[in-house]
Design an enzyme around this catalytic site. Structure first.
Site, mmCIF file in Angstrom:
data_model
loop_
_atom_site.group_PDB
_atom_site.id
_atom_site.type_symbol
_atom_site.label_atom_id
_atom_site.label_comp_id
_atom_site.label_asym_id
_atom_site.label_seq_id
_atom_site.Cartn_x
_atom_site.Cartn_y
_atom_site.Cartn_z
ATOM 1 N N GLY A 11 0.841 -1.152 -0.033
ATOM 2 C CA GLY A 11 0.161 -0.036 0.004
ATOM 3 C C GLY A 11 0.966 1.196 0.019
ATOM 4 O O GLY A 11 0.564 2.265 0.844
ATOM 5 N N ARG A 14 0.287 5.768 -1.745
ATOM 6 C CA ARG A 14 -0.304 6.654 -1.066
ATOM 7 C C ARG A 14 0.030 6.721 0.271
ATOM 8 O O ARG A 14 0.195 5.655 1.057
ATOM 9 C CB ARG A 14 -1.662 7.358 -1.285
ATOM 10 C CG ARG A 14 -2.690 6.293 -1.694
ATOM 11 C CD ARG A 14 -3.925 6.380 -2.187
ATOM 12 N NE ARG A 14 -4.773 5.289 -2.190
ATOM 13 C CZ ARG A 14 -5.764 5.154 -1.085
ATOM 14 N NH1 ARG A 14 -5.803 6.250 -0.353
ATOM 15 N NH2 ARG A 14 -6.430 4.271 -0.781
ATOM 16 N N ASN A 62 -3.139 -7.501 -4.940
ATOM 17 C CA ASN A 62 -4.068 -7.303 -3.785
ATOM 18 C C ASN A 62 -3.574 -8.265 -2.501
ATOM 19 O O ASN A 62 -3.734 -9.533 -2.509
ATOM 20 C CB ASN A 62 -5.610 -7.683 -4.243
ATOM 21 C CG ASN A 62 -6.433 -7.974 -3.178
ATOM 22 O OD1 ASN A 62 -6.394 -7.584 -1.939
ATOM 23 N ND2 ASN A 62 -7.569 -8.577 -3.660
ATOM 24 N N ASN A 89 1.834 -2.364 5.316
ATOM 25 C CA ASN A 89 0.977 -1.111 5.632
ATOM 26 C C ASN A 89 -0.493 -1.215 5.114
ATOM 27 O O ASN A 89 -1.030 -0.404 5.688
ATOM 28 C CB ASN A 89 1.918 -0.143 5.276
ATOM 29 C CG ASN A 89 1.103 1.386 4.928
ATOM 30 O OD1 ASN A 89 0.960 1.986 5.946
ATOM 31 N ND2 ASN A 89 0.634 1.310 3.866
ATOM 32 N N SER A 141 -2.818 0.040 14.729
ATOM 33 C CA SER A 141 -3.282 1.224 14.820
ATOM 34 C C SER A 141 -3.503 1.177 16.467
ATOM 35 O O SER A 141 -3.680 0.199 17.126
ATOM 36 C CB SER A 141 -4.673 1.116 14.233
ATOM 37 O OG SER A 141 -5.307 2.035 14.809
ATOM 38 N N TYR A 154 -11.946 -3.462 12.289
ATOM 39 C CA TYR A 154 -10.726 -2.593 12.301
ATOM 40 C C TYR A 154 -9.938 -2.945 13.460
ATOM 41 O O TYR A 154 -8.543 -3.468 13.193
ATOM 42 C CB TYR A 154 -11.043 -1.283 11.824
ATOM 43 C CG TYR A 154 -9.626 -0.553 11.750
ATOM 44 C CD1 TYR A 154 -8.768 -0.667 10.587
ATOM 45 C CD2 TYR A 154 -9.282 0.399 12.652
ATOM 46 C CE1 TYR A 154 -7.898 0.214 10.288
ATOM 47 C CE2 TYR A 154 -8.030 1.118 12.687
ATOM 48 C CZ TYR A 154 -7.309 0.910 11.307
ATOM 49 O OH TYR A 154 -6.191 1.667 11.215
ATOM 50 N N LYS A 158 -6.322 -5.012 13.630
ATOM 51 C CA LYS A 158 -5.131 -4.499 13.975
ATOM 52 C C LYS A 158 -4.573 -5.192 15.417
ATOM 53 O O LYS A 158 -3.369 -5.197 15.525
ATOM 54 C CB LYS A 158 -5.458 -3.067 14.095
ATOM 55 C CG LYS A 158 -5.594 -2.349 12.823
ATOM 56 C CD LYS A 158 -4.669 -2.270 11.862
ATOM 57 C CE LYS A 158 -4.767 -1.759 10.402
ATOM 58 N NZ LYS A 158 -3.756 -1.675 9.550
ATOM 59 N N ILE A 187 -3.390 10.110 12.105
ATOM 60 C CA ILE A 187 -2.232 10.617 10.965
ATOM 61 C C ILE A 187 -3.075 11.091 9.926
ATOM 62 O O ILE A 187 -4.180 10.482 9.435
ATOM 63 C CB ILE A 187 -1.549 9.292 10.565
ATOM 64 C CG1 ILE A 187 -1.067 8.588 11.725
ATOM 65 C CG2 ILE A 187 -0.379 9.951 9.421
ATOM 66 C CD1 ILE A 187 -0.126 9.271 12.412
HETATM 67 P P1 NAP Z 1 -4.823 5.176 3.079
HETATM 68 O O1 NAP Z 1 -4.275 6.590 2.765
HETATM 69 O O2 NAP Z 1 -6.218 5.140 3.039
HETATM 70 O O3 NAP Z 1 -4.034 4.388 2.140
HETATM 71 C C1 NAP Z 1 -4.293 2.925 2.199
HETATM 72 C C2 NAP Z 1 -3.275 2.065 1.451
HETATM 73 O O4 NAP Z 1 -3.497 0.986 1.539
HETATM 74 C C3 NAP Z 1 -3.349 2.500 0.025
HETATM 75 O O5 NAP Z 1 -2.133 2.802 -0.481
HETATM 76 C C4 NAP Z 1 -4.024 1.419 -0.581
HETATM 77 O O6 NAP Z 1 -3.616 1.220 -2.064
HETATM 78 C C5 NAP Z 1 -3.483 0.396 0.375
HETATM 79 N N1 NAP Z 1 -4.441 -0.835 0.249
HETATM 80 C C6 NAP Z 1 -5.800 -0.879 0.470
HETATM 81 N N2 NAP Z 1 -6.251 -2.363 0.205
HETATM 82 C C7 NAP Z 1 -5.354 -2.810 -0.392
HETATM 83 C C8 NAP Z 1 -5.147 -4.000 -0.950
HETATM 84 N N3 NAP Z 1 -6.186 -5.072 -1.008
HETATM 85 N N4 NAP Z 1 -4.164 -4.534 -1.481
HETATM 86 C C9 NAP Z 1 -2.932 -3.598 -1.443
HETATM 87 N N5 NAP Z 1 -3.008 -2.532 -1.043
HETATM 88 C C10 NAP Z 1 -4.088 -2.113 -0.366
HETATM 89 O O7 NAP Z 1 -4.419 4.825 4.605
HETATM 90 P P2 NAP Z 1 -3.148 5.338 5.354
HETATM 91 O O8 NAP Z 1 -3.833 6.330 6.359
HETATM 92 O O9 NAP Z 1 -1.994 5.776 4.830
HETATM 93 O O10 NAP Z 1 -3.059 4.013 6.426
HETATM 94 C C11 NAP Z 1 -1.960 3.145 6.247
HETATM 95 C C12 NAP Z 1 -2.014 2.092 7.187
HETATM 96 O O11 NAP Z 1 -1.881 2.637 8.496
HETATM 97 C C13 NAP Z 1 -3.285 1.082 7.138
HETATM 98 O O12 NAP Z 1 -3.148 -0.074 7.513
HETATM 99 C C14 NAP Z 1 -3.948 1.896 8.307
HETATM 100 O O13 NAP Z 1 -4.970 1.165 8.930
HETATM 101 C C15 NAP Z 1 -2.966 2.249 9.105
HETATM 102 N N6 NAP Z 1 -3.256 3.411 10.067
HETATM 103 C C16 NAP Z 1 -3.762 4.540 9.581
HETATM 104 C C17 NAP Z 1 -3.950 5.643 10.591
HETATM 105 C C18 NAP Z 1 -4.280 6.952 10.163
HETATM 106 O O14 NAP Z 1 -4.719 7.954 11.017
HETATM 107 N N7 NAP Z 1 -4.135 7.325 8.846
HETATM 108 C C19 NAP Z 1 -4.319 5.303 11.914
HETATM 109 C C20 NAP Z 1 -3.938 4.241 12.477
HETATM 110 C C21 NAP Z 1 -3.409 3.202 11.487
HETATM 111 P P3 NAP Z 1 -4.613 1.270 -3.143
HETATM 112 O O15 NAP Z 1 -5.061 2.615 -3.228
HETATM 113 O O16 NAP Z 1 -3.541 0.862 -4.505
HETATM 114 O O17 NAP Z 1 -5.547 0.312 -3.027
#
Ligand code: NAP
Length: 246
Positions: A11, A14, A62, A89, A141, A154, A158, A187
């Site tokens: 992932g 982005r 995927n 990630n 998370s 979720y 996690k 984040i």
């Molecule tokens: P995001 O901006 O929504 O990005 C999600 C990423 O996951 C994208 O690059 C997406 O790629 C990829 N993804 C989703 N489904 C996928 C699949 N089936 N196969 C391959 N790639 C997949 O999320 P983020 O905020 O950067 O979060 C990244 C990680 O941190 C996640 O695990 C999230 O749960 C965790 N997290 C985030 C936060 C926060 O506040 N943002 C807090 C705690 C934990 P595509 O677009 O190519 O599908």
């Protein structure tokens, strides 16, 4: 890092994954930038790394599909070499109140956020054992530690990641491989951009640091965990959350 390492970040087109991929590249790793839908952004991230003089490869898979993960590892190994650093990630949310949560919402989140770690780690571990060096980093998370209302799926996925990390760490700790988890708080990425301004302000108010985190805040820790300097950090869950969980 003492010699050139190959990192695979799931992932990584982005958000947090992209920041991790760029930071690892800055520190000298060749990086496989995994994506499932965001082809354009993933290509762009790989180009950005190449423009910095690094080596990168955007690879579609995927991560919720074990067969696709297998193919991805094959492609990365052919292109860059065996994976030394795995950063799991990729993740999604499908928030809903328990009474309304569909089985499909449960399954999709468990498969994408948790089973993906099993699929990826299984592929990564064999060459890591052979090379007697490896880093596995799971992005969990803080909501796995303290719960998030409407996030049974979720939080369960996690929290499962954290259990997996500790269990695998115990299994392979003596082989030069570390397995750790990062638990980000709030984040600023696409994932949190969907929240209303009111809800965001409420979250930020509850953060002792007084601000939301950036993808770079997480990437800096991931890069440290991936380094030789972190060789004695094992089975840990480190929160990057501006103090929410203290
Ligand atoms: P995001 O901006 O929504 O990005 C999600 C990423 O996951 C994208 O690059 C997406 O790629 C990829 N993804 C989703 N489904 C996928 C699949 N089936 N196969 C391959 N790639 C997949 O999320 P983020 O905020 O950067 O979060 C990244 C990680 O941190 C996640 O695990 C999230 O749960 C965790 N997290 C985030 C936060 C926060 O506040 N943002 C807090 C705690 C934990 P595509 O677009 O190519 O599908």
């Amino acid at each position: 890092m003492t010699d050139k390492k190959v990192a695979l970040v799931t992932g990584a087109g982005r958000g947090i994954g992209r920041a991790v991929a760029l930071e690892l590249a800055r520190r000298g790793c060749a990086v496989a930038v995994n994506y499932s839908r965001s082809e354009g952004p993933a290509m762009e991230a790989a180009e950005q790394i190449a423009a910095m003089g690094g080596e990168a490869f955007a690879v579609k898979a995927n991560v919720a599909d074990g067969a696709e993960v297998k193919e991805m590892f094959k492609a990365v190994t052919e292109k860059l070499g065996a994976v030394n650093i795995l950063v799991c990630n990729a993740g999604i949310t499908k928030d809903n109140l328990l009474m309304r949560m569909k089985e499909s919402e449960w399954d999709e989140v468990i498969e994408t956020d948790l089973s993906s770690l099993f699929y990826c780690a299984k592929e990564a571990v064999r060459p890591m054992l052979k090379g007697r060096w490896g880093r596995i980093i799971a992005i969990s998370s803080v909501n796995a530690l303290r719960g998030g209302a409407g996030q049974c799926n979720y939080a369960a996925a996690k929290a499962g990641m954290i259990g997996f990390v500790k269990s695998l760490a115990r299994e392979i700790a003596a082989k030069g491989i570390t397995v750790n988890a990062i638990a980000p708080g709030f984040i600023e990425t696409d994932m949190t951009a969907v929240l209303s301004e009111e809800l965001k302000a409420k979250f930020i108010e509850s953060i002792p640091a007084g601000r939301a985190g950036s993808p770079q805040d997480v990437a800096d820790l991931a890069a440290f965990l991936a380094s030789d300097q972190a060789s004695y950090l094992q089975g840990q869950v480190i929160a990057v959350d501006g103090g929410i969980t203290m």
